[in-house]
Motif scaffolding. Structure first.
Motif, PDB file in Angstrom:
ATOM      1  N   UNK A 149       0.842  -1.196   0.000  1.00 54.80           N
ATOM      2  CA  UNK A 149       0.000   0.000   0.000  1.00 54.80           C
ATOM      3  C   UNK A 149       0.882   1.253   0.000  1.00 54.80           C
ATOM      4  N   UNK A 150       0.524   2.208  -0.845  1.00 49.02           N
ATOM      5  CA  UNK A 150       1.253   3.472  -0.880  1.00 49.02           C
ATOM      6  C   UNK A 150       2.421   3.505  -1.844  1.00 49.02           C
ATOM      7  N   UNK A 151       2.828   2.335  -2.358  1.00 41.39           N
ATOM      8  CA  UNK A 151       3.960   2.295  -3.294  1.00 41.39           C
ATOM      9  C   UNK A 151       3.431   2.548  -4.707  1.00 41.39           C
ATOM     10  N   UNK A 152       3.094   3.797  -4.934  1.00 38.75           N
ATOM     11  CA  UNK A 152       2.441   4.165  -6.197  1.00 38.75           C
ATOM     12  C   UNK A 152       3.387   4.139  -7.387  1.00 38.75           C
ATOM     13  N   UNK A 153       4.683   4.119  -7.127  1.00 37.68           N
ATOM     14  CA  UNK A 153       5.629   3.977  -8.246  1.00 37.68           C
ATOM     15  C   UNK A 153       5.517   2.587  -8.872  1.00 37.68           C
ATOM     16  N   UNK A 154       4.972   1.631  -8.113  1.00 38.59           N
ATOM     17  CA  UNK A 154       4.726   0.288  -8.636  1.00 38.59           C
ATOM     18  C   UNK A 154       3.296   0.128  -9.158  1.00 38.59           C
ATOM     19  N   UNK A 155       2.338   0.654  -8.394  1.00 37.74           N
ATOM     20  CA  UNK A 155       0.920   0.480  -8.739  1.00 37.74           C
ATOM     21  C   UNK A 155       0.107   1.574  -8.037  1.00 37.74           C
ATOM     22  N   UNK A 156      -0.762   2.288  -8.761  1.00 34.82           N
ATOM     23  CA  UNK A 156      -1.574   3.323  -8.108  1.00 34.82           C
ATOM     24  C   UNK A 156      -2.509   2.720  -7.055  1.00 34.82           C
ATOM     25  N   UNK A 157      -2.636   3.392  -5.927  1.00 33.51           N
ATOM     26  CA  UNK A 157      -3.515   2.904  -4.863  1.00 33.51           C
ATOM     27  C   UNK A 157      -4.969   2.805  -5.317  1.00 33.51           C
ATOM     28  N   UNK A 158      -5.372   3.633  -6.265  1.00 30.00           N
ATOM     29  CA  UNK A 158      -6.760   3.544  -6.715  1.00 30.00           C
ATOM     30  C   UNK A 158      -7.024   2.227  -7.442  1.00 30.00           C
ATOM     31  N   UNK A 159      -6.010   1.703  -8.122  1.00 25.50           N
ATOM     32  CA  UNK A 159      -6.151   0.378  -8.754  1.00 25.50           C
ATOM     33  C   UNK A 159      -6.371  -0.680  -7.668  1.00 25.50           C
ATOM     34  N   UNK A 160      -5.587  -0.583  -6.588  1.00 24.48           N
ATOM     35  CA  UNK A 160      -5.758  -1.511  -5.460  1.00 24.48           C
ATOM     36  C   UNK A 160      -7.182  -1.395  -4.908  1.00 24.48           C
ATOM     37  N   UNK A 161      -7.634  -0.155  -4.708  1.00 25.77           N
ATOM     38  CA  UNK A 161      -8.966   0.092  -4.142  1.00 25.77           C
ATOM     39  C   UNK A 161     -10.068  -0.469  -5.039  1.00 25.77           C
ATOM     40  N   UNK A 162      -9.934  -0.280  -6.339  1.00 25.42           N
ATOM     41  CA  UNK A 162     -10.962  -0.758  -7.277  1.00 25.42           C
ATOM     42  C   UNK A 162     -11.046  -2.284  -7.274  1.00 25.42           C
ATOM     43  N   UNK A 163      -9.895  -2.937  -7.189  1.00 24.56           N
ATOM     44  CA  UNK A 163      -9.888  -4.413  -7.131  1.00 24.56           C
ATOM     45  C   UNK A 163     -10.541  -4.885  -5.835  1.00 24.56           C
ATOM     46  N   UNK A 164     -10.230  -4.233  -4.737  1.00 22.76           N
ATOM     47  CA  UNK A 164     -10.826  -4.622  -3.455  1.00 22.76           C
ATOM     48  C   UNK A 164     -12.339  -4.426  -3.465  1.00 22.76           C
ATOM     49  N   UNK A 165     -12.792  -3.375  -4.111  1.00 25.14           N
ATOM     50  CA  UNK A 165     -14.250  -3.154  -4.223  1.00 25.14           C
ATOM     51  C   UNK A 165     -14.908  -4.315  -4.981  1.00 25.14           C
ATOM     52  N   UNK A 166     -14.287  -4.755  -6.071  1.00 22.91           N
ATOM     53  CA  UNK A 166     -14.829  -5.888  -6.845  1.00 22.91           C
ATOM     54  C   UNK A 166     -14.833  -7.169  -6.002  1.00 22.91           C
ATOM     55  N   UNK A 167     -13.758  -7.379  -5.251  1.00 26.90           N
ATOM     56  CA  UNK A 167     -13.679  -8.572  -4.396  1.00 26.90           C
ATOM     57  C   UNK A 167     -14.762  -8.540  -3.323  1.00 26.90           C
ATOM     58  N   UNK A 168     -14.980  -7.363  -2.755  1.00 25.65           N
ATOM     59  CA  UNK A 168     -16.054  -7.204  -1.767  1.00 25.65           C
ATOM     60  C   UNK A 168     -17.405  -7.551  -2.389  1.00 25.65           C
ATOM     61  N   UNK A 169     -17.667  -7.007  -3.566  1.00 28.56           N
ATOM     62  CA  UNK A 169     -18.977  -7.186  -4.194  1.00 28.56           C
ATOM     63  C   UNK A 169     -19.239  -8.639  -4.576  1.00 28.56           C
ATOM     64  N   UNK A 170     -18.161  -9.395  -4.785  1.00 25.75           N
ATOM     65  CA  UNK A 170     -18.308 -10.816  -5.120  1.00 25.75           C
ATOM     66  C   UNK A 170     -18.261 -11.722  -3.883  1.00 25.75           C
ATOM     67  N   UNK A 171     -18.035 -11.106  -2.712  1.00 23.09           N
ATOM     68  CA  UNK A 171     -18.053 -11.879  -1.469  1.00 23.09           C
ATOM     69  C   UNK A 171     -16.738 -12.534  -1.089  1.00 23.09           C
ATOM     70  N   UNK A 172     -15.630 -11.969  -1.569  1.00 25.91           N
ATOM     71  CA  UNK A 172     -14.324 -12.599  -1.295  1.00 25.91           C
ATOM     72  C   UNK A 172     -13.430 -11.787  -0.360  1.00 25.91           C
TER      73      UNK A 172
END
Length: 291
Positions: free
Chosen positions: A209-232
């Motif tokens: 988390x926070x290492x945006x030079x590797x991956x933007x945190x919003x990408x992490x957040x969007x994936x987590x939202x999808x995982x939540x919505x699917x029950x994982x």
């Protein structure tokens, strides 16, 4: 054993990878600054930090013990061998049985002559898109130790690669994937890749988390939202994997509190519920560690 409260599942209270990386910044050994940040975490409800520093990573158990004592944070210790280019010479000289014996001693007797016993095996890693022979030997040794002790396993994937292969390895060797975390998967930015690991039965860790030079945190957040919505969401763990002095606040870095102060509000804005956030920070670590 975890205390009730927030758990950071993948950190290094102290670590030294400076020799290989030819960079003094990679020697994280600033006692007072670490205590200061851990106290800040304690005030925010953090009670546990899983410290995945192991053989060849510059472990300093008395240092970590003192940080725990002064900050009030419960620190969980690990055993294992990190990744090929950081391996101590024993990995290349000894058999998998001998390596297993070294890890077993740290679980049963204590680490480096101390009374601190390892409660988790990790972080054990594969190289970037390459699983070396030495790494295979370490993973085989880890399976032996896991089967003898039932201690949970936490892995390192280099930039998220070979996560599926790690899962297949554990399945082939009869390891209950409910006892396995595949680490650094957030660095893939790939929802389908992460979902496949969860569907196989393993936990996944969003631990950079926070290492945006590797991956933007919003990408992490969007994936987590999808995982939540699917029950994982009950298979997800969070951390920051701080490894450098420049990651700390005193040098202008994000600091350990960034996860709670900035990433959690981002998750809330993205649509993650308080229930999901509580699971990732509090309930899932306990479920994983207790098996």
């Amino acid at each position: 054993m975890l205390k009730h409260g927030i758990t950071y599942m993948h950190e290094h209270t102290t670590i030294d990878l400076s020799e290989l990386k030819c960079n003094e910044d990679c020697q994280l050994d600033v006692f007072s600054e670490t205590v200061k940040e851990y106290k800040k975490l304690y005030d925010k409800g953090v009670r546990n930090i899983v410290d995945v520093t192991n053989f060849g990573m510059g472990r300093n158990i008395p240092f970590v013990q003192k940080v725990a004592e002064e900050s009030g944070i419960n620190i969980i210790y690990a055993t294992g061998f990190y990744q090929d280019k950081f391996y101590p010479i024993q990995v290349f000289r000894e058999s998998k049985e001998q390596l297993a014996e070294r890890m077993l001693r740290e679980i049963r007797e204590g680490i480096k002559g101390t009374e601190e016993k390892a409660e988790i095996i990790g972080e054990i890693g594969t190289s970037y898109n390459n699983w070396t022979e030495a790494e295979k030997k370490v993973f085989e040794a880890v399976v032996m130790v896991h089967k003898e002790t039932n201690k949970p396993i936490t892995t390192h994937t280099s930039l998220g690669t070979l996560g599926h292969e790690q899962v297949e390895f554990f399945k082939k060797h009869g390891v209950d994937l409910n006892r396995v975390i595949i680490g650094h998967v957030d660095l893939t930015g790939d929802f389908d890749y992460i979902l496949k690991i969860i569907k196989e039965g393993a936990y996944v860790e969003f631990d950079t988390i926070g290492k945006e030079n590797y991956m933007p945190d919003q990408v992490r957040a969007d994936i987590l939202k999808k995982l939540q919505d699917l029950g994982y969401i009950d298979r997800v763990l969070l951390s920051m994997d701080i490894t450098r002095k420049s990651h700390l606040e005193y040098q202008g870095g994000l600091g350990y509190s960034f996860l709670l102060d900035h990433f959690i509000p981002r998750l809330q804005q993205t649509g993650l519920t308080d229930h999901s956030i509580e699971k990732m920070l509090i309930k899932n670590p306990i479920a994983f560690m207790e098996g």
